[in-house]
Structures are given as C-alpha cells and as structure tokens.
Design a protein around this motif. Structure first.
Motif, PDB file in Angstrom:
ATOM      1  N   THR A   1     -11.395  31.930  36.367  1.00  0.00           N
ATOM      2  CA  THR A   1     -11.845  33.310  36.140  1.00  0.00           C
ATOM      3  C   THR A   1     -11.826  33.660  34.663  1.00  0.00           C
ATOM      4  OG1 THR A   1     -11.042  33.968  38.323  1.00  0.00           O
ATOM      5  CG2 THR A   1     -11.463  35.727  36.770  1.00  0.00           C
ATOM      6  N   TRP A   2     -10.920  33.059  33.892  1.00  0.00           N
ATOM      7  CA  TRP A   2     -10.883  33.328  32.455  1.00  0.00           C
ATOM      8  C   TRP A   2     -12.214  32.988  31.777  1.00  0.00           C
ATOM      9  CZ3 TRP A   2      -8.448  36.497  29.604  1.00  0.00           C
ATOM     10  CH2 TRP A   2      -7.142  36.871  29.869  1.00  0.00           C
ATOM     11  N   PRO A   3     -12.713  31.751  31.881  1.00  0.00           N
ATOM     12  CA  PRO A   3     -14.028  31.491  31.256  1.00  0.00           C
ATOM     13  C   PRO A   3     -15.146  32.311  31.877  1.00  0.00           C
ATOM     14  CG  PRO A   3     -13.329  29.615  32.584  1.00  0.00           C
ATOM     15  CD  PRO A   3     -12.147  30.525  32.471  1.00  0.00           C
ATOM     16  N   GLY A   4     -15.057  32.604  33.194  1.00  0.00           N
ATOM     17  CA  GLY A   4     -16.086  33.426  33.824  1.00  0.00           C
ATOM     18  C   GLY A   4     -16.123  34.838  33.279  1.00  0.00           C
ATOM     19  N   SER A   5     -14.946  35.438  33.071  1.00  0.00           N
ATOM     20  CA  SER A   5     -14.897  36.805  32.536  1.00  0.00           C
ATOM     21  C   SER A   5     -15.340  36.844  31.079  1.00  0.00           C
ATOM     22  CB  SER A   5     -13.484  37.363  32.678  1.00  0.00           C
ATOM     23  OG  SER A   5     -12.554  36.583  31.950  1.00  0.00           O
ATOM     24  N   LEU A   6     -14.923  35.844  30.287  1.00  0.00           N
ATOM     25  CA  LEU A   6     -15.366  35.799  28.888  1.00  0.00           C
ATOM     26  C   LEU A   6     -16.871  35.585  28.792  1.00  0.00           C
ATOM     27  CD1 LEU A   6     -12.468  33.663  27.331  1.00  0.00           C
ATOM     28  CD2 LEU A   6     -12.757  36.141  27.276  1.00  0.00           C
ATOM     29  N   TYR A   7     -17.400  34.780  29.694  1.00  0.00           N
ATOM     30  CA  TYR A   7     -18.858  34.558  29.730  1.00  0.00           C
ATOM     31  C   TYR A   7     -19.590  35.865  30.035  1.00  0.00           C
ATOM     32  CZ  TYR A   7     -22.788  33.991  32.990  1.00  0.00           C
ATOM     33  OH  TYR A   7     -23.945  34.162  33.698  1.00  0.00           O
ATOM     34  N   LEU A   8     -19.075  36.645  31.006  1.00  0.00           N
ATOM     35  CA  LEU A   8     -19.711  37.919  31.324  1.00  0.00           C
ATOM     36  C   LEU A   8     -19.690  38.864  30.123  1.00  0.00           C
ATOM     37  CD1 LEU A   8     -18.452  38.763  34.939  1.00  0.00           C
ATOM     38  CD2 LEU A   8     -20.786  38.258  34.227  1.00  0.00           C
ATOM     39  N   GLY A   9     -18.530  38.913  29.431  1.00  0.00           N
ATOM     40  CA  GLY A   9     -18.439  39.776  28.261  1.00  0.00           C
ATOM     41  C   GLY A   9     -19.416  39.368  27.164  1.00  0.00           C
TER      42      GLY A   9
ATOM     43  N   PHE B   1     -11.293  40.083  36.750  1.00  0.00           N
ATOM     44  CA  PHE B   1     -10.076  39.678  37.444  1.00  0.00           C
ATOM     45  C   PHE B   1      -9.789  40.587  38.637  1.00  0.00           C
ATOM     46  CE2 PHE B   1      -9.310  37.286  33.582  1.00  0.00           C
ATOM     47  CZ  PHE B   1      -8.613  36.182  34.037  1.00  0.00           C
ATOM     48  N   PHE B   2     -10.034  41.882  38.456  1.00  0.00           N
ATOM     49  CA  PHE B   2      -9.762  42.844  39.526  1.00  0.00           C
ATOM     50  C   PHE B   2     -10.635  42.569  40.744  1.00  0.00           C
ATOM     51  CE2 PHE B   2     -10.886  46.935  41.538  1.00  0.00           C
ATOM     52  CZ  PHE B   2      -9.633  47.333  41.965  1.00  0.00           C
TER      53      PHE B   2
ATOM     54  N   GLN C   1     -17.198  34.165  39.760  1.00  0.00           N
ATOM     55  CA  GLN C   1     -16.972  34.547  41.153  1.00  0.00           C
ATOM     56  C   GLN C   1     -17.320  36.011  41.400  1.00  0.00           C
ATOM     57  OE1 GLN C   1     -15.869  32.145  43.187  1.00  0.00           O
ATOM     58  NE2 GLN C   1     -15.294  33.194  45.056  1.00  0.00           N
ATOM     59  N   ALA C   2     -17.238  36.843  40.382  1.00  0.00           N
ATOM     60  CA  ALA C   2     -17.450  38.287  40.551  1.00  0.00           C
ATOM     61  C   ALA C   2     -18.904  38.707  40.425  1.00  0.00           C
ATOM     62  CB  ALA C   2     -16.612  39.057  39.531  1.00  0.00           C
ATOM     63  N   GLY C   3     -19.766  37.836  39.915  1.00  0.00           N
ATOM     64  CA  GLY C   3     -21.169  38.204  39.754  1.00  0.00           C
ATOM     65  C   GLY C   3     -21.372  39.253  38.674  1.00  0.00           C
ATOM     66  N   VAL C   4     -22.268  40.213  38.959  1.00  0.00           N
ATOM     67  CA  VAL C   4     -22.599  41.241  37.976  1.00  0.00           C
ATOM     68  C   VAL C   4     -21.763  42.509  38.161  1.00  0.00           C
ATOM     69  CG1 VAL C   4     -24.395  42.387  39.331  1.00  0.00           C
ATOM     70  CG2 VAL C   4     -24.614  42.293  36.844  1.00  0.00           C
ATOM     71  N   ILE C   5     -20.893  42.527  39.178  1.00  0.00           N
ATOM     72  CA  ILE C   5     -20.116  43.728  39.489  1.00  0.00           C
ATOM     73  C   ILE C   5     -19.261  44.192  38.305  1.00  0.00           C
ATOM     74  CG2 ILE C   5     -18.376  44.708  41.008  1.00  0.00           C
ATOM     75  CD1 ILE C   5     -21.055  44.283  42.318  1.00  0.00           C
ATOM     76  N   PRO C   6     -18.531  43.310  37.580  1.00  0.00           N
ATOM     77  CA  PRO C   6     -17.723  43.794  36.448  1.00  0.00           C
ATOM     78  C   PRO C   6     -18.544  44.486  35.367  1.00  0.00           C
ATOM     79  CG  PRO C   6     -17.032  41.583  37.064  1.00  0.00           C
ATOM     80  CD  PRO C   6     -18.278  41.869  37.836  1.00  0.00           C
ATOM     81  N   VAL C   7     -19.759  44.009  35.117  1.00  0.00           N
ATOM     82  CA  VAL C   7     -20.607  44.630  34.097  1.00  0.00           C
ATOM     83  C   VAL C   7     -21.013  46.031  34.533  1.00  0.00           C
ATOM     84  CG1 VAL C   7     -22.743  44.401  32.768  1.00  0.00           C
ATOM     85  CG2 VAL C   7     -21.434  42.367  33.372  1.00  0.00           C
ATOM     86  N   ILE C   8     -21.367  46.185  35.813  1.00  0.00           N
ATOM     87  CA  ILE C   8     -21.747  47.502  36.327  1.00  0.00           C
ATOM     88  C   ILE C   8     -20.546  48.451  36.302  1.00  0.00           C
ATOM     89  CG2 ILE C   8     -22.568  48.736  38.366  1.00  0.00           C
ATOM     90  CD1 ILE C   8     -24.230  46.328  39.088  1.00  0.00           C
ATOM     91  N   PHE C   9     -19.372  47.950  36.707  1.00  0.00           N
ATOM     92  CA  PHE C   9     -18.169  48.781  36.666  1.00  0.00           C
ATOM     93  C   PHE C   9     -17.872  49.247  35.250  1.00  0.00           C
ATOM     94  CE2 PHE C   9     -15.489  47.654  40.674  1.00  0.00           C
ATOM     95  CZ  PHE C   9     -16.500  48.172  41.457  1.00  0.00           C
TER      96      PHE C   9
ATOM     97  N   GLU D   1     -24.037  30.213  36.237  1.00  0.00           N
ATOM     98  CA  GLU D   1     -24.087  30.709  37.609  1.00  0.00           C
ATOM     99  C   GLU D   1     -24.060  29.572  38.621  1.00  0.00           C
ATOM    100  OE1 GLU D   1     -23.996  33.833  38.804  1.00  0.00           O
ATOM    101  OE2 GLU D   1     -23.675  34.529  36.766  1.00  0.00           O
ATOM    102  N   GLN D   2     -24.561  28.402  38.237  1.00  0.00           N
ATOM    103  CA  GLN D   2     -24.548  27.256  39.138  1.00  0.00           C
ATOM    104  C   GLN D   2     -23.231  26.491  39.085  1.00  0.00           C
ATOM    105  OE1 GLN D   2     -27.126  28.066  41.003  1.00  0.00           O
ATOM    106  NE2 GLN D   2     -28.222  26.142  40.909  1.00  0.00           N
ATOM    107  N   ALA D   3     -22.417  26.746  38.040  1.00  0.00           N
ATOM    108  CA  ALA D   3     -21.169  25.998  37.870  1.00  0.00           C
ATOM    109  C   ALA D   3     -20.136  26.437  38.897  1.00  0.00           C
ATOM    110  CB  ALA D   3     -20.629  26.202  36.453  1.00  0.00           C
TER     111      ALA D   3
END
Length: 439
Positions: A376-384, A332-333, A274-282, A241-243
C-alpha cells in the motif's frame, strides 16, 4: 484493444450489447444538455463562458464528473455523484454496522438488499445536493464574478425551487437506472461507463483550449507537449494498475466417501493500487470544504484570507502538501476497511486452504496484513504523484489544475474503466470463440 472491439461487433449477441450500451450513452449525453425548468439558459451560458476564461471553478471536480452538466444546470446536473457518494457511505457503514456486515456475508440476497439501500440513499443525497445547487445558483455564488450570476434563476418562488429540485432528483434516479441497464444488458459496469463518458465528454475541448491559449508556434508546441506527457502518464497508470502481488494458496486434499476433493493451488491477488481512485476523490472533496466555507462566509477575516491564499490555488505548496498527505492517508484508510485479512484467513481455514510456510488462522491474517501494508505504501505514493505531477508539470499550459484532462482523477478513472471494459469484452469473446489447444 481495437481487435477485440472489431471481433465483438462480428459476434451477434455482443454486437447487440455494444449497440445497447452506445444507445444508453447517447441518451445520457442528451439529458446532460436539457436545461432544468426555471433556469435562464442564456445567462447560464454567459456565466459558463466567463468561468471558462477565469478557469477558477470551485465545483470543478463535480462538474467534471457530471460531464459539464452541473454548471449548465441541466436535468442530469448532479450526474452519478450522489450514487458514488451513497456507495462509498454504505461501504464505510458496512464495517461499522453489524446488520450491514451480516447482509454482506449473505451472498446475492444480502448484496441486493445493500443495493436497495444504496438507491434510497442516492435519492436522499440527490434531494440534498439539488437543494444546495439551486440555492447556490439563486444567490449568484455558483459563478462568482459573473455579471448576470444573480439572474440565473429569475423566478425565486417556492414552487419553482421545488420543481427544480424534483427535476434534478428525477434526473439522478434516471442516470442510476441507465447505469443499471448497462450493467444488466450491456457491456461493463454501468456506473463506471457513465463516469468514463462524463469525463471524456470535456476531454477534447480542454485540450483544444490549451492549444488556443498557447503562445509557441500558435499553441501547437504546448498542445504536443501535453499530448506527450499524457501518453507517458497513461502508460504509467496502466503499468501500476496491472501490478499485483500474488500470494500462493494451497488447498489440502479431503476424502469424502471414495472421492477426493481439493489439492489445488491458487493465489490471492493483492493489487499495488488496492484503493483505486477513491483516495483521490476523498482528498479532493475534503479540500473543497474549507474553500466552500470561505466562499460562502461574509467579511474579510484573517482565516478566510489565509484559506483563499493557501488552500484554494492548486499550485500553492500548502495545497500540494495537504493534498498529497490526504491521498496517502485515505489510501491506507480505504484499504483497511475494504480488505479484512482476518476474514480472508478464516475463509481459507474453513475450506482447508493455507499459505505455504505460514500457519493457518491468526499467523495467516498477520502475514496478509504485513504484505498489504508493504504494497500500500508504493500504491499510495503513486496515487499522490499521479494526482500532483500533471498539475505541476502542466501549470504553464492553460492554467492546468487538478481537473485538467491529464490530471489525477480523470486519468485514473478513464484508464481504469477502459481496462476493465476491454477485459470483459475479451473474456466474453473467449467464452464464445474458444479454440482450445489446437489453435
């Protein structure tokens, strides 16, 4: 962090803000335990206990974000979910509707107008969700398998139904007001603080339930393992989150009269997540839809059997794969609609800014888009991974699911809100106790 809080309580004005925030939190938690008129509280408690034993609540995510108030059917049963949903909808519509996009560019006045629209939409969604909750409770579908599930609302008259819906809608409006009070007169973002408190309210109880259901050394082995994994997950979330990727920006000097302006250098911070927790909630909300349809449908059709077998249980491979892909897609969306490289490039060009080695205008927008897609690729994989690894690793401890205390949604919200609140306290302390270069 503890030092910052200690210094804050020693500063009179910050102490008032912290005590005001704590007072609002107490009111919020009290309202989460006041039942709605027309509800049989004893039957509700019986069904809640049976649902906790089975650990198979379809409304688990919403119940977690309401601090357990949803399944208790209290005046704050809907919590801040209508406001969160309304905020997300308005943010999505800003990209589609030119009028909202123009309001967003008007500054403070436009933001105030969009906030007003968000409030109206929150009340409308609260009426809709409250009606759905009352109808679900009356039909007995809120607690499937509960022996007294159909007796939660004994009086089925229209007047009682209207009173329940109006009460829960008023509760949502009160929660929204309390959150705005914290933002204006307290510390941190009010809605984020209330969401943090809602999740933290059931944290200790869920951890202790794992200890009670454990079999190794009276459950202490499972309890210690969960705590250890939780600390590792928190450290990982804080690190990511700090990166951020800092893109340098240089502003050219401009001569206005006899004075020169500009010539400074700054940077554009692009967060890895960049998206925060929104993708997980969606993703969680979207996965609830087929399970909800299957639950309310009658009969034993093949598609209903397939959904209940593959898309309801959190440890099924189909569920895990679908959940992971949805998180990546929504990451990504959401980044695509929340960060517009063309607007950033146009604003930089307007004020004489440029990225060293990149021409202003379209090349700058293409470069920003390229960098944003790369991070965004590493960010989305990290969220998953954050959303799924705790579920898979802790599946043996108390039947962990995606709403487990150290699960993806809860840990992202708790750590994110905690970091932002501490940063705000430290920034206000620095403004009031700045010692300069002589420190």
């Amino acid at each position: 962090m503890l030092t910052a809080f200690a210094r804050a309580f020693k500063t009179p004005d910050l102490r008032k803000k912290l005590l005001f925030t704590l007072g609002i939190i107490v009111l919020f938690r009290l309202g989460s335990h006041v039942p709605v008129p027309g509800v049989d509280y004893r039957n509700v408690q019986t069904c809640v206990d049976q649902a906790a034993e089975s650990n198979n609540s379809l409304f688990g995510l919403v119940n977690m974000l309401s601090g357990g108030a949803l399944l208790q059917i209290t005046i704050f049963a809907l919590g801040i979910m209508p406001y969160i949903t309304a905020s997300i909808i308005l943010q999505l519509l800003t990209v589609v509707i030119p009028r909202l996009e123009a309001l967003k560019k008007e500054g403070q006045a436009g933001t105030a107008k969009i906030t007003q629209y968000t409030r109206y939409l929150t009340v409308a969604l609260a009426v809709l969700q409250g009606t759905g909750l009352v109808a679900t409770a009356r039909s007995g579908m809120l607690f499937q398998g509960c022996s007294v599930g159909t007796q939660i609302v004994p009086d089925r008259s229209i007047f009682t139904t209207v009173v329940m819906v109006v009460t829960m809608t008023a509760g949502t409006a009160a929660v929204m007001w309390l959150g705005e009070l914290i933002t204006d007169r307290g510390i941190g973002n009010g809605m984020s603080i209330l969401m943090f408190i809602s999740i933290a309210a059931g944290f200790l109880g869920s951890l202790w339930a794992i200890k009670e259901s454990g079999k190794l050394a009276g459950g202490w082995i499972e309890f210690g393992t969960v705590i250890l994994i939780g600390f590792v997950m928190v450290a990982l979330v804080v690190f990511v989150e700090q990166a951020q990727r800092r893109i340098p920006v240089q502003y050219a000097k401009r001569m206005i009269g006899r004075r020169s302006y500009g010539g400074t250098s700054t940077y554009i911070p692009l967060k890895v997540n960049q998206a925060g927790v929104i993708p997980v909630i969606f993703a969680s909300s979207l996965l609830y839809i087929p399970a909800l349809i299957a639950q309310f449908s009658s009969g034993t059709s093949s598609w209903k059997t397939w959904i209940e077998a593959h898309l309801v249980k959190g440890d099924h491979p189909y569920y895990i794969a679908t959940y992971f892909l949805l998180i990546v897609f929504f990451a990504f969306f959401y980044v695509a609609i929340s960060f517009n490289p063309e607007d950033v490039a146009d604003n930089m060009k307007k004020y004489g800014g440029f990225i060293p080695g990149i021409r202003a205008g379209r090349p700058t927008a293409e470069y920003l888009s390229y960098v944003l897609n790369r991070i965004t690729w590493p960010g989305s994989l990290y969220l998953g991974l954050i959303a799924l690894v705790p579920t898979m690793a802790l599946a043996g401890f108390g039947g962990a699911n995606q709403n487990f205390p150290f699960g993806g949604t809860s840990i992202l919200i708790i750590v994110g809100v905690g970091l932002e609140t501490v940063k705000q306290i430290e920034s206000q302390l620095q403004q009031r106790n700045y010692e300069g270069f002589l420190r």
